[in-house]
Design a protein around this motif. Sequence first.
Motif, PDB file in Angstrom:
ATOM      1  N   SER A 184      41.618  37.910  40.149  1.00 20.94           N
ATOM      2  CA  SER A 184      40.436  38.219  40.943  1.00 20.94           C
ATOM      3  C   SER A 184      40.018  39.526  41.017  1.00 20.94           C
ATOM      4  O   SER A 184      38.768  39.726  41.256  1.00 20.94           O
ATOM      5  CB  SER A 184      40.664  37.396  42.350  1.00 20.94           C
ATOM      6  OG  SER A 184      41.476  38.158  43.011  1.00 20.94           O
ATOM      7  N   MET A 185      41.086  40.533  40.965  1.00 17.74           N
ATOM      8  CA  MET A 185      40.563  41.823  41.112  1.00 17.74           C
ATOM      9  C   MET A 185      40.384  42.627  39.828  1.00 17.74           C
ATOM     10  O   MET A 185      39.856  43.629  39.682  1.00 17.74           O
ATOM     11  CB  MET A 185      41.451  42.625  41.978  1.00 17.74           C
ATOM     12  CG  MET A 185      41.176  43.901  42.265  1.00 17.74           C
ATOM     13  SD  MET A 185      42.321  44.860  43.523  1.00 17.74           S
ATOM     14  CE  MET A 185      43.619  44.645  42.722  1.00 17.74           C
ATOM     15  N   ALA A 186      40.926  41.878  38.651  1.00 17.84           N
ATOM     16  CA  ALA A 186      40.717  42.438  37.334  1.00 17.84           C
ATOM     17  C   ALA A 186      39.514  42.984  36.757  1.00 17.84           C
ATOM     18  O   ALA A 186      39.052  43.822  36.468  1.00 17.84           O
ATOM     19  CB  ALA A 186      41.303  41.584  36.374  1.00 17.84           C
ATOM     20  N   LEU A 187      38.306  41.787  37.017  1.00 16.78           N
ATOM     21  CA  LEU A 187      37.127  42.080  36.462  1.00 16.78           C
ATOM     22  C   LEU A 187      36.322  42.909  37.440  1.00 16.78           C
ATOM     23  O   LEU A 187      35.524  43.726  36.957  1.00 16.78           O
ATOM     24  CB  LEU A 187      36.375  40.781  36.516  1.00 16.78           C
ATOM     25  CG  LEU A 187      36.804  39.897  35.284  1.00 16.78           C
ATOM     26  CD1 LEU A 187      36.095  38.453  35.444  1.00 16.78           C
ATOM     27  CD2 LEU A 187      36.025  40.479  34.105  1.00 16.78           C
ATOM     28  N   PRO A 188      36.387  42.932  38.773  1.00 20.86           N
ATOM     29  CA  PRO A 188      35.648  44.387  39.264  1.00 20.86           C
ATOM     30  C   PRO A 188      36.172  45.440  39.263  1.00 20.86           C
ATOM     31  O   PRO A 188      35.231  46.307  38.817  1.00 20.86           O
ATOM     32  CB  PRO A 188      36.173  43.756  40.711  1.00 20.86           C
ATOM     33  CG  PRO A 188      36.471  42.381  41.125  1.00 20.86           C
ATOM     34  CD  PRO A 188      36.757  41.943  39.677  1.00 20.86           C
ATOM     35  N   LEU A 189      37.595  45.522  38.882  1.00 22.59           N
ATOM     36  CA  LEU A 189      38.214  46.945  38.553  1.00 22.59           C
ATOM     37  C   LEU A 189      37.630  47.383  36.984  1.00 22.59           C
ATOM     38  O   LEU A 189      37.742  48.447  36.698  1.00 22.59           O
ATOM     39  CB  LEU A 189      39.554  46.631  38.280  1.00 22.59           C
ATOM     40  CG  LEU A 189      40.239  46.798  39.844  1.00 22.59           C
ATOM     41  CD1 LEU A 189      41.884  46.587  39.542  1.00 22.59           C
ATOM     42  CD2 LEU A 189      39.955  47.887  40.583  1.00 22.59           C
TER      43      LEU A 189
END
Length: 396
Positions: A184-189
């Motif tokens: 879930s955090m991979a794409l924002p990062l």
Amino acid sequence: MEKRTNLLTNGVIWFGVAISVSEIEAGIEIGAASSYDSVWLPLILGHILGGILLFFVGLIGARVRLNAMETTASVYGSYGSKFFASLNLFQLIAWIAVLNAQGASVLAGLNLPISFPLTCVILAVLIAIWVFVGLRRFAKVTTVVMAVLTVLLIVLTAKLFSVGTSSAPAAEHALSFWNIFEISMALPLSWLPVISDYTKDVEKPTRATAVSAIAYSVASFWMYFIGLQIAAAGVGNDIARAILLAGLGIPGIIIVVLSTVTTNFLAANSAGESAKAIVHKLNPKITGVVVSGISAVLAISGIMDHYIGFLYLIASVFAPMAAVLLVSFFLAKNHQVGHKYWILNLFAWLVGFAVYQVTSHLDSVILGPTLLSILASALISYLFSKALTLKPKGNS
């Protein structure tokens, strides 16, 4: 005086970045290997943390009026800046190719009378045109496009709700809390090394950056949610089948094409900015057009086979990079003070990168590799800065 972008423009841009097939695919990945009730807390926490990091990294570019890779020069030195700009350029080329291939694959599933390779080329041409014309000239067009996309996606979401859920077999290897948090955090990062390319031109640095981060986070969460609904509908990872199941024919095609182009435009444009940070004489627009062409070739060659692994690789490089950047600007206040700092900052980044690579291969790691790598790099960078500032200032 330079023209600056307003709050609405930045909100529309970053809302559009998140509306993409890749975000939906990530949601499907989670939904296919998790129970529906267990995903919400890590999904929400991942997007909140990702959004916070986006805000603070973007705020740096907004305040110093430099693009994303140029902001790293005072923290990592000129060589370090070129190193990260090179990594960012390569990951953006691959990222555009992945998004291009995903969009073309979905369109192929909608039974269009054109081949996969030709679809990849058409999408690349649309992206190249958008990059060449430029963001400000397309500002009104972008707003209209996002309005159309939003309406169509609301319809798709409602239709998927009406379809209901399917009793799909349980996954052999269920995702843990921290696995879901990572995805879930991979794409924002993945947008950390990009956001300052757009916040550097804003009228109101803090407000515009906040709007950008919030718009992206909200839209991204929505796309993950759509992915979860598709997984629950029992159609596997087939977005095209879900669109057809929801009764969206031509509107579904419009969703896929526009979402692919609006997201890839920003990535291609930023690839040009990163190339400029490496070789200052390069024209970012021309470079962005060339990158669009290269990405089409890579998309046709089958680059999207290791999508989630690619996301993890991006996080391992740019999460610790951003951690050191944030410490230097907001805590240590030691950017622009000499070569000792940027050498140590590169070491701090390397430790974070190593922590990610090691912990990502371990089972049930508390906090997850991304958060651990961020904490490791941030702590080391902060301790180095404090140790050096206690010494008398010499010719550093």
